[in-house]
Design an enzyme around this catalytic site. Structure first.
Site, PDB file in Angstrom:
ATOM      1  N   TYR A   1       0.839  -1.220   0.000  1.00 56.39           N
ATOM      2  CA  TYR A   1       0.000   0.000   0.000  1.00 56.39           C
ATOM      3  C   TYR A   1       0.869   1.265   0.000  1.00 56.39           C
ATOM      4  O   TYR A   1       0.468   2.283  -0.552  1.00 56.39           O
ATOM      5  CB  TYR A   1      -0.994  -0.021   1.168  1.00 56.39           C
ATOM      6  CG  TYR A   1      -2.100  -1.035   0.922  1.00 56.39           C
ATOM      7  CD1 TYR A   1      -3.197  -0.715   0.119  1.00 56.39           C
ATOM      8  CD2 TYR A   1      -2.015  -2.324   1.430  1.00 56.39           C
ATOM      9  CE1 TYR A   1      -4.179  -1.649  -0.157  1.00 56.39           C
ATOM     10  CE2 TYR A   1      -2.998  -3.272   1.170  1.00 56.39           C
ATOM     11  CZ  TYR A   1      -4.083  -2.927   0.379  1.00 56.39           C
ATOM     12  OH  TYR A   1      -5.058  -3.852   0.095  1.00 56.39           O
TER      13      TYR A   1
ATOM     14  N   GLN B   1     -15.715   2.783  -5.150  1.00 52.28           N
ATOM     15  CA  GLN B   1     -15.014   1.628  -4.571  1.00 52.28           C
ATOM     16  C   GLN B   1     -13.512   1.876  -4.606  1.00 52.28           C
ATOM     17  O   GLN B   1     -12.744   1.074  -4.097  1.00 52.28           O
ATOM     18  CB  GLN B   1     -15.321   0.371  -5.382  1.00 52.28           C
ATOM     19  CG  GLN B   1     -16.785   0.004  -5.413  1.00 52.28           C
ATOM     20  CD  GLN B   1     -17.069  -1.065  -6.468  1.00 52.28           C
ATOM     21  OE1 GLN B   1     -16.993  -2.251  -6.192  1.00 52.28           O
ATOM     22  NE2 GLN B   1     -17.378  -0.621  -7.676  1.00 52.28           N
ATOM     23  N   ASN B   2     -13.120   2.981  -5.234  1.00 51.30           N
ATOM     24  CA  ASN B   2     -11.692   3.248  -5.418  1.00 51.30           C
ATOM     25  C   ASN B   2     -11.090   3.889  -4.172  1.00 51.30           C
ATOM     26  O   ASN B   2     -11.729   4.683  -3.488  1.00 51.30           O
ATOM     27  CB  ASN B   2     -11.474   4.171  -6.622  1.00 51.30           C
ATOM     28  CG  ASN B   2     -11.972   3.533  -7.904  1.00 51.30           C
ATOM     29  OD1 ASN B   2     -12.162   2.318  -7.952  1.00 51.30           O
ATOM     30  ND2 ASN B   2     -12.193   4.336  -8.927  1.00 51.30           N
TER      31      ASN B   2
ATOM     32  N   HIS C   1     -14.811   1.716   0.153  1.00 53.35           N
ATOM     33  CA  HIS C   1     -13.717   0.775   0.439  1.00 53.35           C
ATOM     34  C   HIS C   1     -12.510   1.462   1.069  1.00 53.35           C
ATOM     35  O   HIS C   1     -11.408   0.916   1.059  1.00 53.35           O
ATOM     36  CB  HIS C   1     -13.302   0.037  -0.843  1.00 53.35           C
ATOM     37  CG  HIS C   1     -14.322  -0.956  -1.321  1.00 53.35           C
ATOM     38  ND1 HIS C   1     -14.313  -1.525  -2.567  1.00 53.35           N
ATOM     39  CD2 HIS C   1     -15.407  -1.489  -0.692  1.00 53.35           C
ATOM     40  CE1 HIS C   1     -15.344  -2.358  -2.698  1.00 53.35           C
ATOM     41  NE2 HIS C   1     -16.025  -2.339  -1.582  1.00 53.35           N
TER      42      HIS C   1
ATOM     43  N   CYS D   1      -5.875   3.507  12.950  1.00 54.69           N
ATOM     44  CA  CYS D   1      -5.182   3.012  14.138  1.00 54.69           C
ATOM     45  C   CYS D   1      -5.932   1.801  14.690  1.00 54.69           C
ATOM     46  O   CYS D   1      -7.105   1.893  15.024  1.00 54.69           O
ATOM     47  CB  CYS D   1      -5.079   4.099  15.193  1.00 54.69           C
ATOM     48  SG  CYS D   1      -4.283   3.499  16.700  1.00 54.69           S
TER      49      CYS D   1
ATOM     50  N   GLY E   1     -17.267   1.829 -14.773  1.00 57.73           N
ATOM     51  CA  GLY E   1     -15.956   1.183 -14.647  1.00 57.73           C
ATOM     52  C   GLY E   1     -15.833   0.197 -13.515  1.00 57.73           C
ATOM     53  O   GLY E   1     -14.816   0.164 -12.828  1.00 57.73           O
TER      54      GLY E   1
END
Ligand code: OAD
Length: 230
Positions: free
Chosen positions: A53, A88-89, A106, A114, A172
């Protein structure tokens, strides 16, 4: 006044250079989804997931919103809160294009969650080095993204908006992941006109009143112009 809910997925950011999920044999930049997008994967190999990430967060610096993001932001300027984007991005391209009424169901790459105090903080650097939470000081930060097996954010607000929508547009997304894949049926049951804009027909194409195939950068500006002339 129409009430529009727009659902966006990875396909809207593809032309900006952000890779989609399912266009590469179920692998996500060379990783299996279950390794990098589940709580179990994080427990198994925390450093690998943090690095994954971190790299995606850093890559955001090299991408820009494309005409599809910009067209939605322009439509919001006219429609205000009557236009809600549910994405959702986890990128921030809608915001960078100028959209304000956005729900990241999401989660967001640019936030850290945390695991000790539960607070989410704006985050633009790395997590691999296990920094302290700015609020409680504990070193238990993870990306604030919703993984498989976790509950998406703001579901109550989303289902209320779908029930009130006169128009539901899906852009998309492959329609492979619930609950987002079920939004079209929910909106349609409550009377919304439903439209899909996607490169190819999604798994749920038959649920929509209308489905248009093509690139989001081409299709979305055409559709937003239609709404503005409405
Ligand atoms: P997918 O990768 O499953 O689907 C992307 C869709 O975009 C596909 O149907 C492509 O055909 C389409 N597409 C690709 N390029 C396009 C373009 N230029 N214009 C228009 N459409 C294009 O991505 P999502 O549907 O967003 O969740 O995936 C849903 C969720 O699954 C993600 O949010 C993520 C993932 O696992 C979590 O991580 C929880």
């Amino acid at each position: 006044m129409p009430q529009i809910v727009v659902l966006t997925g990875a396909g809207i950011s593809a032309e900006s250079g952000v890779p989609t999920f399912r266009d590469a044999d179920g692998l996500w930049e060379g990783h299996h989804v279950e390794d990098v997008a589940t709580p179990e994967g994080f427990a198994r190999d925390r450093s690998m997931v943090q690095r994954f990430y971190d790299e995606r967060r850093a890559a955001l610096l090299n991408v820009e919103p494309n005409p599809a993001h910009l067209a939605l932001a322009e439509l919001e300027q006219t429609m205000g809160e009557a236009l809600l984007i549910v994405t959702q991005n986890i990128d921030d391209l809608h915001e960078r294009a100028g959209s304000r009424n956005v729900i990241h169901m999401h989660g967001e790459l640019l936030k850290a969650l945390c695991q000790s105090c539960g607070s989410a903080s704006t985050w633009d650097s790395t997590l691999l080095d296990e920094p302290a939470c700015p609020l409680c000081g504990v070193h238990e930060l993870r990306p604030d993204v919703v993984w498989f097996g976790e509950v998406p954010y703001e579901m109550d607000r989303i289902t209320d908006a779908l029930a009130d929508a006169t128009h539901f547009v899906s852009i998309g997304t492959s329609g492979a992941v619930y609950p987002a894949a079920g939004f079209v049926q929910h909106a349609r049951r409550h009377g919304a006109r439903t439209l899909e804009l996607n490169l190819d027909p999604s798994e749920g194409s038959h649920f929509f009143h209308e489905s248009r195939q093509g690139r989001a950068g081409d299709l979305v500006p055409v559709w937003t112009r239609e709404m503005l002339w409405h």
